[in-house]
Design an enzyme around this catalytic site. Structure first.
Site, PDB file in Angstrom:
ATOM      1  N   SER A  14       0.965  -1.295   0.002  1.00 48.44           N
ATOM      2  CA  SER A  14      -0.002   0.022   0.043  1.00 48.44           C
ATOM      3  C   SER A  14       0.856   1.083   0.104  1.00 48.44           C
ATOM      4  O   SER A  14       2.026   1.304   0.519  1.00 48.44           O
ATOM      5  CB  SER A  14      -0.746   0.069   1.317  1.00 48.44           C
ATOM      6  OG  SER A  14      -1.450   1.259   1.548  1.00 48.44           O
TER       7      SER A  14
ATOM      8  N   TYR B 290      -2.445   5.388  -3.755  1.00 52.71           N
ATOM      9  CA  TYR B 290      -3.580   6.379  -3.591  1.00 52.71           C
ATOM     10  C   TYR B 290      -2.886   7.664  -4.034  1.00 52.71           C
ATOM     11  O   TYR B 290      -1.865   7.970  -3.683  1.00 52.71           O
ATOM     12  CB  TYR B 290      -3.472   6.704  -1.996  1.00 52.71           C
ATOM     13  CG  TYR B 290      -4.546   5.614  -1.381  1.00 52.71           C
ATOM     14  CD1 TYR B 290      -5.737   5.305  -1.956  1.00 52.71           C
ATOM     15  CD2 TYR B 290      -3.987   5.039  -0.380  1.00 52.71           C
ATOM     16  CE1 TYR B 290      -6.551   4.422  -0.991  1.00 52.71           C
ATOM     17  CE2 TYR B 290      -4.573   3.988   0.616  1.00 52.71           C
ATOM     18  CZ  TYR B 290      -5.995   3.802   0.122  1.00 52.71           C
ATOM     19  OH  TYR B 290      -6.700   2.894   0.779  1.00 52.71           O
TER      20      TYR B 290
ATOM     21  N   THR C 289      -5.963   2.828  -6.474  1.00 55.27           N
ATOM     22  CA  THR C 289      -7.301   2.844  -5.712  1.00 55.27           C
ATOM     23  C   THR C 289      -8.090   4.014  -5.933  1.00 55.27           C
ATOM     24  O   THR C 289      -7.652   5.161  -5.626  1.00 55.27           O
ATOM     25  CB  THR C 289      -6.985   2.485  -4.160  1.00 55.27           C
ATOM     26  OG1 THR C 289      -6.163   1.280  -4.308  1.00 55.27           O
ATOM     27  CG2 THR C 289      -8.174   2.413  -3.500  1.00 55.27           C
TER      28      THR C 289
ATOM     29  N   LYS D 122      -8.777  -0.170  -8.876  1.00 57.25           N
ATOM     30  CA  LYS D 122      -9.314  -0.816  -7.375  1.00 57.25           C
ATOM     31  C   LYS D 122     -10.115   0.137  -7.073  1.00 57.25           C
ATOM     32  O   LYS D 122     -10.080   1.274  -6.698  1.00 57.25           O
ATOM     33  CB  LYS D 122      -8.270  -1.013  -6.797  1.00 57.25           C
ATOM     34  CG  LYS D 122      -8.694  -1.860  -5.218  1.00 57.25           C
ATOM     35  CD  LYS D 122      -7.423  -2.054  -4.350  1.00 57.25           C
ATOM     36  CE  LYS D 122      -7.910  -2.898  -3.073  1.00 57.25           C
ATOM     37  NZ  LYS D 122      -8.411  -2.153  -2.087  1.00 57.25           N
TER      38      LYS D 122
ATOM     39  N   HIS E 125     -13.640  -2.225  -0.787  1.00 51.65           N
ATOM     40  CA  HIS E 125     -12.524  -1.586   0.078  1.00 51.65           C
ATOM     41  C   HIS E 125     -12.924  -2.318   1.413  1.00 51.65           C
ATOM     42  O   HIS E 125     -12.533  -1.875   2.477  1.00 51.65           O
ATOM     43  CB  HIS E 125     -12.576  -0.268   0.349  1.00 51.65           C
ATOM     44  CG  HIS E 125     -11.288   0.563   0.553  1.00 51.65           C
ATOM     45  ND1 HIS E 125     -10.614   1.194  -0.237  1.00 51.65           N
ATOM     46  CD2 HIS E 125     -10.417   0.370   1.613  1.00 51.65           C
ATOM     47  CE1 HIS E 125      -9.307   1.652   0.350  1.00 51.65           C
ATOM     48  NE2 HIS E 125      -9.407   1.064   1.574  1.00 51.65           N
TER      49      HIS E 125
HETATM   50  C1  LIG Z   1      -6.667  -2.851   7.936  1.00 51.62           C
HETATM   51  C2  LIG Z   1      -6.858  -2.589   6.551  1.00 51.62           C
HETATM   52  C3  LIG Z   1      -6.250  -1.621   5.651  1.00 51.62           C
HETATM   53  C4  LIG Z   1      -6.427  -1.566   4.414  1.00 51.62           C
HETATM   54  N1  LIG Z   1      -5.520  -0.525   3.835  1.00 51.62           N
HETATM   55  C5  LIG Z   1      -5.912  -0.418   2.388  1.00 51.62           C
HETATM   56  C6  LIG Z   1      -5.054   0.557   1.562  1.00 51.62           C
HETATM   57  O1  LIG Z   1      -4.132   0.988   2.021  1.00 51.62           O
HETATM   58  N2  LIG Z   1      -4.991   0.577   0.233  1.00 51.62           N
HETATM   59  C7  LIG Z   1      -5.942   0.005  -0.432  1.00 51.62           C
HETATM   60  O2  LIG Z   1      -6.161   0.073  -1.757  1.00 51.62           O
HETATM   61  N3  LIG Z   1      -6.788  -0.875   0.211  1.00 51.62           N
HETATM   62  C8  LIG Z   1      -6.858  -1.204   1.515  1.00 51.62           C
HETATM   63  N4  LIG Z   1      -7.686  -1.948   2.151  1.00 51.62           N
HETATM   64  C9  LIG Z   1      -8.710  -2.663   1.304  1.00 51.62           C
HETATM   65  C10 LIG Z   1      -7.913  -4.042   1.058  1.00 51.62           C
HETATM   66  O3  LIG Z   1      -7.154  -3.784   0.013  1.00 51.62           O
HETATM   67  C11 LIG Z   1      -9.048  -4.838   0.446  1.00 51.62           C
HETATM   68  O4  LIG Z   1      -9.712  -4.142  -0.560  1.00 51.62           O
HETATM   69  C12 LIG Z   1     -10.101  -5.232   1.513  1.00 51.62           C
HETATM   70  O5  LIG Z   1      -9.391  -5.429   2.979  1.00 51.62           O
HETATM   71  C13 LIG Z   1     -10.940  -6.665   1.029  1.00 51.62           C
HETATM   72  O6  LIG Z   1     -11.820  -6.976   1.983  1.00 51.62           O
HETATM   73  P1  LIG Z   1     -11.453  -8.349   2.926  1.00 51.62           P
HETATM   74  O7  LIG Z   1     -10.807  -7.650   4.072  1.00 51.62           O
HETATM   75  O8  LIG Z   1     -12.930  -8.633   3.515  1.00 51.62           O
HETATM   76  O9  LIG Z   1     -10.774  -9.372   2.197  1.00 51.62           O
HETATM   77  C14 LIG Z   1      -7.419  -2.052   3.628  1.00 51.62           C
HETATM   78  C15 LIG Z   1      -8.145  -3.025   4.299  1.00 51.62           C
HETATM   79  C16 LIG Z   1      -7.643  -3.335   5.631  1.00 51.62           C
HETATM   80  C17 LIG Z   1      -8.628  -4.476   6.324  1.00 51.62           C
END
Ligand SMILES: Cc1cc2nc3c(=O)[nH]c(=O)nc-3n(C[C@H](O)[C@H](O)[C@H](O)COP(=O)(O)O)c2cc1C
Length: 452
Positions: A137, A161, A187, A277, A301
């Site tokens: 990320s 981002y 994203t 994304k 997300h």
């Molecule tokens: C703690 C956490 C931090 C996340 N940080 C980002 C991020 O920095 N960038 C991003 O595109 N998605 C981020 N996401 C979303 C994930 O990339 C992903 O889309 C999502 O976790 C998928 O759902 P799931 O947790 O049910 O597998 C984050 C998700 C979580 C749980």
């Protein structure tokens, strides 16, 4: 009925007695007890301070987007085929110009070393060992160079981002390209941070602060704190220091003015594959596909942005029907088992990403915990495929799954006509409205539609 009885002989008792040799490694002992991702989550919860656990486990507002996405995977029926040779099952797939040994990769997650001190390095090295891609990320807590070091042979992807300071963003993108990252995930679903209410209630800041309640919460979780206080301090590639909640930080950093034109510009800067994304409608899927990106990630997300958002798994058949095979479709949000992944592939996804499933493993046991997540999902995928009678991912098709809908839209005639606010470039208002209605109609998609 009267049965004959005798006193058991010591030899007979001895044959029944089986003692496993004691596992002295506490982490291995703990992880061996987890047979599902939900069980890894329970271990993670016991071992991680509430602020960091809730930041990971929680979602936005009433957390309906996440709950519905998980429920949608449970609300399916599989249709197995019998008498097929499934002695060898090939779980590998082609995605963004390379092979992945399994049909899932690790999603980008921010602030990962705060959940467990091994952070991204654990994720990247476990992904490399399993032959699957790892995504870093923009707000990761390990540099692109650190990720390459942890996963030197495997595939790494970078998630962007766009920040208000565009030069800073693009210099990070350049570093990822220089480190051989092969795919850029842009994203687009964070014009503003979702309301992560658990963080507000917990007063969760980065770095975590020592208050009377966090100290009290720390007492039964000494290992996390020892690791946190004795390993490399948290630094972010995107900023040096922050003292507020993560939501406030994201709002401070990210550029909410990004449009389709900026996306086209970003696409032209990256030498490898580009996927967008956070796609949540058929209209937007089509718009970015028309721009010539290599892939989209259908995602809300992990329910952390718009609450009551579309369920990516339900959106999938309509998006696949609209895009055909021109663009690769990756799906995430709500995946808690290998059967969820198999269902997504059958309904038309080329690949999936796991966010929390990976982080629960990490919090439960660092690198070995991530290995455990991957092992659990692998065995569930392989077993589900065998039980469905398929020997390779290509054989999966919508005929293997019926999506049962708990919540369905009210009849069309009872709703006002849908209009699109999408600022898709080069489209007339009528075209936009038509596209929007198509999205609404196809959200009740025929689950048996064939994968093109
Ligand atoms: C703690 C956490 C931090 C996340 N940080 C980002 C991020 O920095 N960038 C991003 O595109 N998605 C981020 N996401 C979303 C994930 O990339 C992903 O889309 C999502 O976790 C998928 O759902 P799931 O947790 O049910 O597998 C984050 C998700 C979580 C749980």
């Amino acid at each position: 009925m009267k049965q004959e009885r005798h006193l058991p002989k010591p030899r007979e008792l001895a044959q029944l007695m089986r003692f496993k040799s004691f596992e002295f490694d506490g982490r291995a002992r703990r992880l061996a007890k987890a047979h599902t991702i939900a069980e890894l989550r329970a271990i993670a919860k016991r071992r991680t301070p509430q602020g960091a656990f809730d930041y990971t486990d929680g979602a936005a507002e009433a957390e309906l987007s996440l709950a519905r996405a998980r429920q949608a995977f449970r609300d399916i029926e599989f249709h197995p085929a019998i008498l097929r040779d499934v002695s060898n099952v090939d779980t590998s797939v082609e995605i963004f110009g390379g092979r992945s040994a399994l049909p899932f990769g690790i999603a980008p997650t921010g602030f990962t070393r705060m959940m467990q001190s091994e952070g991204e390095r654990a994720g990247a090295s476990a992904a490399g060992a399993a032959g699957i891609p790892f995504s870093l990320s923009t707000v990761g807590t390990t540099s692109p160079e650190g990720v390459r070091e942890a996963n030197p042979q495997g595939r790494n992807w970078f998630q962007l981002y766009m920040q208000k300071d565009r030069d800073k963003s693009m210099s990070l993108v350049q570093r990822a390209a220089d480190c051989g990252f092969d795919t850029l995930l842009v994203t687009v679903d964070v014009p503003v941070a979702g309301a992560r209410l658990r963080d507000n209630r917990n007063g969760f800041t980065i770095p975590p602060q020592l208050t009377p309640s966090t100290v009290l919460n720390a007492i039964p979780r000494p290992e996390w704190w020892i690791n946190f206080l004795t390993t490399e301090p948290l630094t972010f590639a995107s900023l040096s220091q922050w003292d507020g909640t993560i939501g406030e930080l994201l709002n401070e950093l990210f550029d909410p003015t990004i449009t389709f034109d900026d996306l086209a510009w970003i696409r032209d800067q990256w030498p490898g594959k580009v996927a967008v994304k956070g796609i949540q409608t058929v209209t937007d899927a089509k718009a970015v596909a028309d721009m010539g990106v290599d892939g989209i990630v259908l995602s809300n997300h992990g329910g952390r942005q718009l609450d009551r958002a579309p369920i990516p798994f339900h959106l999938l058949p309509a998006v696949r029907a609209e895009l055909g095979n021109d663009v690769e479709i990756v799906l995430d949000t709500g995946i808690m088992s290998g059967a969820d992944i198999v269902a997504a592939l059958a309904m038309g996804a080329d690949f999936t990403l796991i966010g929390r499933a990976y982080l629960y493993g990490l919090m439960a046991g660092g690198r070995e915990g991530v290995d455990r997540t991957i092992a659990i999902l692998t065995s569930e995928i392989t077993r589900t495929m065998k039980l469905l009678g398929v020997a390779s991912v290509d054989e999966l098709n919508p005929g293997h799954v019926t999506q049962l809908q708990r919540l369905s839209p009210i009849a069309r005639e009872q709703r006002p006509a849908a209009t699109s606010q999408a600022t898709t470039p080069g489209r007339t208002v009528t075209q936009k409205r038509k596209a929007a209605s198509a999205a609404v109609v196809s959200s009740v998609a025929n689950p048996r539609r064939s994968k093109p």
